[in-house]
Design an enzyme around this catalytic site. Structure first.
Site, PDB file in Angstrom:
ATOM      1  N   ASP A  68       0.824  -1.202   0.000  1.00  0.00           N
ATOM      2  CA  ASP A  68       0.000   0.000   0.000  1.00  0.00           C
ATOM      3  C   ASP A  68       0.868   1.266   0.000  1.00  0.00           C
ATOM      4  OD1 ASP A  68      -2.075  -1.754   0.097  1.00  0.00           O
ATOM      5  OD2 ASP A  68      -2.767  -1.204   2.109  1.00  0.00           O
TER       6      ASP A  68
ATOM      7  N   THR B 255      -8.980   2.533   6.959  1.00  0.00           N
ATOM      8  CA  THR B 255      -8.375   1.255   7.342  1.00  0.00           C
ATOM      9  C   THR B 255      -6.893   1.408   7.664  1.00  0.00           C
ATOM     10  OG1 THR B 255      -7.944   0.732   5.015  1.00  0.00           O
ATOM     11  CG2 THR B 255      -9.994  -0.110   5.985  1.00  0.00           C
TER      12      THR B 255
END
Length: 285
Positions: free
Chosen positions: A66, A181
């Site tokens: 990510d 998240t």
């Protein structure tokens, strides 16, 4: 279709995987270009920088996690085409497949059979002395933090000009649904589905226990001001850009007009990702 490949360069498998992807996609008739350092690492000759690659490609394949996708977003100057992430470690929230499943990614890309998720971006403006100094795009969040100092800070938040709260805490996170998240979740904030039309404000270790996360519409215009705290306070965007934030400065945060399109395998939903990453099995164990 023209595909560009970028990678996290400190991962030993990045170079060989980039070379394998290029060869496999080429067999399907897909034109593949490499980012300059990836080209050097994989022994494929010359490549392009991130901005030039994004300008000429229909899809960017990012090898990493990510954080690698966030770095690509912040390094590209200009529009970013859809991004297909292949994780070189454990599967992330933004990446589409693991490195072991790269053949599935090749088949999906070659057939044009992938789904796109349009993710909200933040426009973050930093004003100093009444003048706009800089502005940034953020995928996950903008964070005001006390930095290395132990003193709590006080951050005044206004929503569309109306005062919401003065957060007395170690810091404050303003997150998109995608960023819910990330740091916001670690600080106790709620999880938001990607298509939620909202932003979440989450205090970091609030001194006042009634200072809780607040969810606002993503059409809202937020203004943050430092009204208490010592030196060394900073604001960072996606953990990629860090700037000083002091008394008199104004941080303006709003939804950016553009979105980042994340590509994933067909049939893979965000609920699937949550169950896998958070181990939501329904078991009490």
């Amino acid at each position: 279709m023209k595909v560009g490949i970028l990678a996290r360069l400190d991962q030993p498998q990045a170079g060989p995987l980039a070379a394998s992807l290029k060869e496999a996609l080429a067999r399907h008739g897909v034109e593949v270009l490499l980012e300059r350092r990836v080209a050097e690492l994989s022994g494929a000759g010359e490549g392009l920088d991130e901005t030039a690659l994004a300008a000429v490609c229909d899809l960017l394949v990012v090898l990493g996690g990510d954080g690698t996708i966030l770095r690509v977003l912040h390094r590209v100057r200009g529009p970013v085409p859809p991004v297909f992430g292949i994780n070189l470690g454990s599967l992330g929230f933004l990446t589409g497949v693991s490195s072991e499943d790269w053949p599935r990614a090749v088949a999906s890309i070659a057939a044009g059979d992938f789904q796109l998720s349009a993710r909200t971006l933040l426009r973050v403006e930093l004003e100093h002395g009444g003048r706009l100094e800089e502005h940034f795009l953020g995928l996950n969040d903008a964070v005001v933090s006390r930095g290395q100092h132990s003193q709590l800070i006080k951050v005044e938040v206004r929503v569309d000009g109306e005062e919401l709260c003065v957060y007395n805490a170690d810091g404050l996170i303003v997150a998109t649904p995608t960023g819910s998240t990330a740091y916001s979740m670690s600080a106790g904030g709620p999880l938001l589905l990607p298509d939620s039309a909202c932003l979440v404000l989450t205090p970091i270790c609030p001194h006042v226990l009634t200072n809780r996360s607040a969810v606002v519409a993503d059409t809202a215009r937020l203004e943050l001001r430092l009204v208490g705290g010592g030196p060394g306070v900073t604001v960072n965007v996606d953990g990629q850009v860090i700037r000083d934030f002091g008394p008199g400065d104004v941080l303006r945060i709003s939804r950016a007009p553009e979105k980042l399109r994340l590509a994933t395998l067909p049939g893979r939903t965000f609920s699937d990702v949550l169950r896998e990453k958070l181990k939501w099995s329904g078991s009490n164990v």
